[in-house]
Design an enzyme around this catalytic site. Structure first.
Site, PDB file in Angstrom:
ATOM      1  N   CYS A   2       0.880  -1.165   0.000  1.00 37.72           N
ATOM      2  CA  CYS A   2       0.000   0.000   0.000  1.00 37.72           C
ATOM      3  C   CYS A   2       0.915   1.211   0.000  1.00 37.72           C
ATOM      4  CB  CYS A   2      -0.851   0.049   1.250  1.00 37.72           C
ATOM      5  SG  CYS A   2      -1.881  -1.408   1.442  1.00 37.72           S
ATOM      6  N   ARG A  27       1.950   1.229  -5.831  1.00 40.64           N
ATOM      7  CA  ARG A  27       2.081   0.306  -4.707  1.00 40.64           C
ATOM      8  C   ARG A  27       0.783  -0.441  -4.393  1.00 40.64           C
ATOM      9  NH1 ARG A  27       6.608   1.263  -1.822  1.00 40.64           N
ATOM     10  NH2 ARG A  27       5.711   0.078  -0.112  1.00 40.64           N
ATOM     11  N   TRP A  75      -3.703  -1.925  -1.479  1.00 42.24           N
ATOM     12  CA  TRP A  75      -3.710  -3.229  -2.156  1.00 42.24           C
ATOM     13  C   TRP A  75      -4.189  -4.190  -1.085  1.00 42.24           C
ATOM     14  CZ3 TRP A  75      -1.441  -8.071  -1.550  1.00 42.24           C
ATOM     15  CH2 TRP A  75      -1.476  -8.916  -2.672  1.00 42.24           C
ATOM     16  N   ASN A 101       0.618   0.375   6.057  1.00 41.44           N
ATOM     17  CA  ASN A 101       1.083  -0.478   4.963  1.00 41.44           C
ATOM     18  C   ASN A 101       1.758  -1.677   5.599  1.00 41.44           C
ATOM     19  OD1 ASN A 101       2.288  -1.629   2.690  1.00 41.44           O
ATOM     20  ND2 ASN A 101       4.042  -0.246   2.760  1.00 41.44           N
ATOM     21  N   GLY A 102       1.197  -2.859   5.392  1.00 37.46           N
ATOM     22  CA  GLY A 102       1.789  -4.063   5.980  1.00 37.46           C
ATOM     23  C   GLY A 102       0.700  -5.019   6.412  1.00 37.46           C
ATOM     24  N   GLU A 488      10.372 -14.422 -19.227  1.00 33.08           N
ATOM     25  CA  GLU A 488      10.098 -13.007 -18.948  1.00 33.08           C
ATOM     26  C   GLU A 488       9.088 -12.440 -19.957  1.00 33.08           C
ATOM     27  OE1 GLU A 488      10.428 -11.056 -16.634  1.00 33.08           O
ATOM     28  OE2 GLU A 488      10.421  -9.036 -17.442  1.00 33.08           O
ATOM     29  N   LYS A 492       5.497 -10.830 -18.933  1.00 33.33           N
ATOM     30  CA  LYS A 492       5.094  -9.463 -19.319  1.00 33.33           C
ATOM     31  C   LYS A 492       3.712  -9.492 -19.952  1.00 33.33           C
ATOM     32  CE  LYS A 492       7.185  -7.604 -17.513  1.00 33.33           C
ATOM     33  NZ  LYS A 492       8.291  -7.868 -16.680  1.00 33.33           N
ATOM     34  N   GLU A 495       0.854 -10.437 -17.355  1.00 31.54           N
ATOM     35  CA  GLU A 495       0.547  -9.504 -16.258  1.00 31.54           C
ATOM     36  C   GLU A 495      -0.135  -8.228 -16.728  1.00 31.54           C
ATOM     37  OE1 GLU A 495       3.712  -7.829 -13.778  1.00 31.54           O
ATOM     38  OE2 GLU A 495       5.098  -7.994 -15.444  1.00 31.54           O
ATOM     39  N   HIS A 511       8.035 -32.127 -25.110  1.00 33.41           N
ATOM     40  CA  HIS A 511       7.706 -32.956 -23.939  1.00 33.41           C
ATOM     41  C   HIS A 511       6.351 -32.575 -23.355  1.00 33.41           C
ATOM     42  CE1 HIS A 511      11.660 -34.787 -24.027  1.00 33.41           C
ATOM     43  NE2 HIS A 511      12.164 -33.564 -24.225  1.00 33.41           N
ATOM     44  N   LYS A 610       3.326  -2.898  -7.286  1.00 30.35           N
ATOM     45  CA  LYS A 610       4.729  -2.819  -7.683  1.00 30.35           C
ATOM     46  C   LYS A 610       5.649  -3.531  -6.690  1.00 30.35           C
ATOM     47  CE  LYS A 610       8.070  -1.387 -10.319  1.00 30.35           C
ATOM     48  NZ  LYS A 610       8.229  -2.162 -11.548  1.00 30.35           N
TER      49      LYS A 610
HETATM   50  C1  AGP Z   1       7.353  -8.032 -12.945  1.00 28.40           C
HETATM   51  O1  AGP Z   1       6.929  -7.349 -14.034  1.00 28.40           O
HETATM   52  C2  AGP Z   1       6.663  -7.864 -11.694  1.00 28.40           C
HETATM   53  N1  AGP Z   1       5.693  -6.934 -11.594  1.00 28.40           N
HETATM   54  C3  AGP Z   1       7.095  -8.684 -10.509  1.00 28.40           C
HETATM   55  O2  AGP Z   1       7.211 -10.008 -10.926  1.00 28.40           O
HETATM   56  C4  AGP Z   1       8.394  -8.241  -9.798  1.00 28.40           C
HETATM   57  O3  AGP Z   1       9.481  -8.440 -10.624  1.00 28.40           O
HETATM   58  C5  AGP Z   1       8.525  -9.015  -8.474  1.00 28.40           C
HETATM   59  O4  AGP Z   1       7.433  -8.720  -7.653  1.00 28.40           O
HETATM   60  C6  AGP Z   1       9.824  -8.750  -7.762  1.00 28.40           C
HETATM   61  O5  AGP Z   1       9.941  -7.416  -7.396  1.00 28.40           O
HETATM   62  P1  AGP Z   1      11.314  -6.804  -6.912  1.00 28.40           P
HETATM   63  O6  AGP Z   1      12.265  -6.891  -8.035  1.00 28.40           O
HETATM   64  O7  AGP Z   1      10.979  -5.398  -6.534  1.00 28.40           O
HETATM   65  O8  AGP Z   1      11.765  -7.626  -5.732  1.00 28.40           O
END
Ligand code: AGP
Length: 615
Positions: A2, A27, A75, A101-102, A488, A492, A495, A511, A610
């Site tokens: 958050c 966040r 969040w 936040n937490g 990756e 992308k 998400e 496989h 994030k």
């Molecule tokens: C990737 O696009 C993400 N949104 C997510 O997987 C991110 O890389 C992951 O949460 C790790 O975050 P960090 O690098 O801040 O630890």
């Protein structure tokens, strides 16, 4: 997970907090709220939705005056996103208000005790429990707010960055942190509170980042009091001069932060190697490695812990370290590592990779590794973040703020930094010849220009996006150094566009995943010339025979793959080991364009945040 913002001073708190919350929306963005203190009242406005919805609501309700306030963008953890579960939360008397936040892990037990003492609860949140616990402590012992917060925090288990206001003490805000970030901006007769410095960067360059188990009582027209939560001792915090500037956290003409950050990669990579890489002299300078060189050279293995995109960068690093420096590397999801009984000792090095430096699982993995005696090296982007402080040594990527939830420049700069480390260790260990070492340094320095070139041909990727934007599934295939890039690319796409996508090592296709291939399946294949080229061509043939739609990332001038593929995206040639920094760019662009064409919220995809500061 958050974002929190607070203000006490002489400005209009509402405007400042709303602007700040918008900057912290990365966040968490399922609900938002604000509490403003004005004319002896606390006025709380909260709403399920974005900060812009909150803004509309406070303007409509004319609840926007006051020069003390607390704001929150959420969040959800405990309780669904709803107006009631949004922060700020008031205590039963209505005197105390909190933003958090937490997670308070033992909130259920505390809640039960408070219910027995006739406290009632409107929301399902752990935060409402905490503010009432503070109130209960206050009532019990007639304590001032600061003391009551301290006593209450000693009873909770979990993580928090909190700010609490008490109507009976209207000239102060009490803040505290454990496990979640909290910055205090120090202005002239004013204080700012935020999860990071972006909400107050245009007002002050002076900030204090609280450490775990620290709290502060911020008082109008007086100095703040800084205190340890556990033992009550006072301390002088370190006042940091911020280097961040306002342009870095704005979109700079791009429609989305993600696109801005994709296009920033040439500069971000240069910033990562600036001052470290001297090609003419053949030197890589990295204090964090040099100071602990023996440990690295004698390590029996390196374990890399990370999550998400950072975990993909770790996989690339596994190939690079083993190839260049001949050090065995294991890559672990931080979330798995922390809960097994890993074989880690003082002969091991653990490298933790994190853009935000706040990821809860990575932080916990670091603590476990340290507990087992390992030397822990951190690779972070956010300066002063929890992970950068928790590790024994480390290096920053210097990519600049990454605000789009989908990581882009974090990935390529992490690979840049890891490549520098591997090359340095290889040179020290003598596992690389002088000429090969030099060749890698020279090539590394050309990567930013080559990325510029890839970015210039963005229109090709946009056309491909237009054709396949309505597909329900995608496969991504790569081999060797580019297998993690396939993972990756798939991450992308899923998400930000919510299209199901899987990444696989190309040879694994037969496989299992090959059963999915038909004329409706787009398959993105990384088919660059160096490394497994012939093998990849065979894999492409196998896809073609099953009528899959083939989109290939190839080197400029490639004729063989061009004949076989439905579409090609050309990128400049590079050494195989460095190619992931180039091959990943079209995949970022492809997912970006598809998500935009589908009308998705690219920078704030659903259900995500994030920095994942909870388990
Ligand atoms: C990737 O696009 C993400 N949104 C997510 O997987 C991110 O890389 C992951 O949460 C790790 O975050 P960090 O690098 O801040 O630890």
């Amino acid at each position: 997970m958050c974002g929190i913002v607070g203000y006490i001073g002489h400005r209009n708190a509402s405007e400042l907090i709303i602007k700040g919350l918008k900057r912290l929306e990365y966040r968490g963005y399922d609900s938002a709220g604000i509490a403003l203190f004005n004319e002896s009242q606390i006025k709380v406005t909260k709403i399920k939705g974005k900060v812009s919805d909150l803004e509309t609501k406070i303007i409509r309700k004319k609840n926007n005056s006051g020069s003390i306030g607390l704001g929150h963008t959420r969040w959800a953890t405990h309780g669904v996103p709803s107006d009631i579960n949004s922060h700020p939360h008031l205590s039963n008397s209505g005197d105390l208000v909190i933003i958090h936040n937490g997670i308070i892990e033992n909130y259920a037990a505390i809640k039960e005790e408070l219910v027995n003492r006739n406290f009632s609860f409107k929301s399902d949140t752990d935060t409402e429990v905490l503010v009432n616990l503070i109130e209960a402590v206050q009532k019990n012992g007639n304590y001032k707010l600061g003391k009551a917060v301290q006593i209450a925090l000693n009873q909770v288990i979990g993580a928090y960055a909190i700010a609490v206001f008490d109507i009976k003490k209207p000239n102060e805000i009490v803040v505290a942190r454990l496990g979640s970030p909290l910055a205090i901006g120090i202005g002239k007769n004013e204080f700012f509170i935020a999860s990071d410095a972006s909400p107050f960067i245009e007002y002050t360059n002076n900030a204090i980042y609280l450490e775990d188990e620290e709290m502060a009582i911020i008082r109008l027209h007086k100095d703040a009091i800084y205190r340890k939560i556990k033992n009550d001792s006072l301390f002088d915090p370190y006042l940091q001069e911020l280097k961040l500037n306002i342009e870095q956290i704005e979109k700079g003409g791009y429609e989305h932060f993600m696109m801005k950050e994709i296009f920033e990669q040439p500069k971000a990579i240069e910033d990562t190697y600036r001052g470290r890489l001297n090609v003419d002299k053949g030197i890589i300078k990295m204090a964090g490695i040099e100071d602990h060189l023996d440990k690295f050279l004698n390590a029996q293995k390196i374990t890399i812990v990370a999550c998400g995109t950072s975990w993909h960068a770790a996989l690339v690093a596994e190939y690079i370290f083993e190839d260049l420096a001949r050090i065995p590397v294991e890559v672990e999801y931080a979330s798995e590592f922390r809960y097994r009984n890993p074989i880690i000792s003082d002969k091991d090095i653990v490298v933790a990779i994190s853009q935000s430096g706040e990821t809860a699982d990575t932080l916990a993995a670091i603590k476990l590794a340290k507990g087992n005696g390992a030397f822990v090296f951190g690779i972070c982007n956010v300066v002063g973040s929890s992970i950068s402080r928790e590790t024994d040594a480390g290096a920053y990527t210097h990519a600049g703020p990454e605000i789009g939830v989908a990581s882009t420049k974090a990935f390529t700069t992490q690979i840049t930094l890891l490549t520098l480390i591997a090359l340095k260790l290889a040179k020290e260990k003598g596992t690389i010849s002088n000429s090969n070492y030099k060749r890698h340094l020279v090539e590394l320095e050309t990567i930013p220009n080559k990325i510029e070139k890839v970015l210039r041909s963005d229109s090709v990727t946009r056309e491909i996006a237009q054709i396949y934007k309505d597909a329900s599934n995608f496969l991504y295939l790569g081999r060797g150094f580019n297998f993690p890039v396939a993972l990756e690319g798939a991450l992308k796409l899923k998400e930000i566009s919510y299209i199901h996508a899987e990444g696989y090592p190309a040879a694994e296709m037969k496989h299992g995943p090959i059963a999915l291939i038909d004329e409706n399946m787009p398959i993105v294949v990384i088919a660059t010339k160096f490394g497994h080229y012939e093998k990849i061509i065979s894999n492409i043939q196998e896809i073609k025979s099953r009528k899959g739609k083939i989109i290939c990332v190839v080197n400029e001038g490639d004729k063989i793959v061009k004949e076989l593929a439905d579409h090609i995206i050309e990128i400049p040639e590079s050494l195989e080991l460095l190619s992931p920094m180039l091959t990943t760019i079209p995949l970022q662009l492809l997912s970006y364009h598809i998500a935009v064409m589908l009308g998705k919220n690219v920078d704030q995809p659903r259900n995500l945040a994030k920095s994942v500061t909870v388990e």
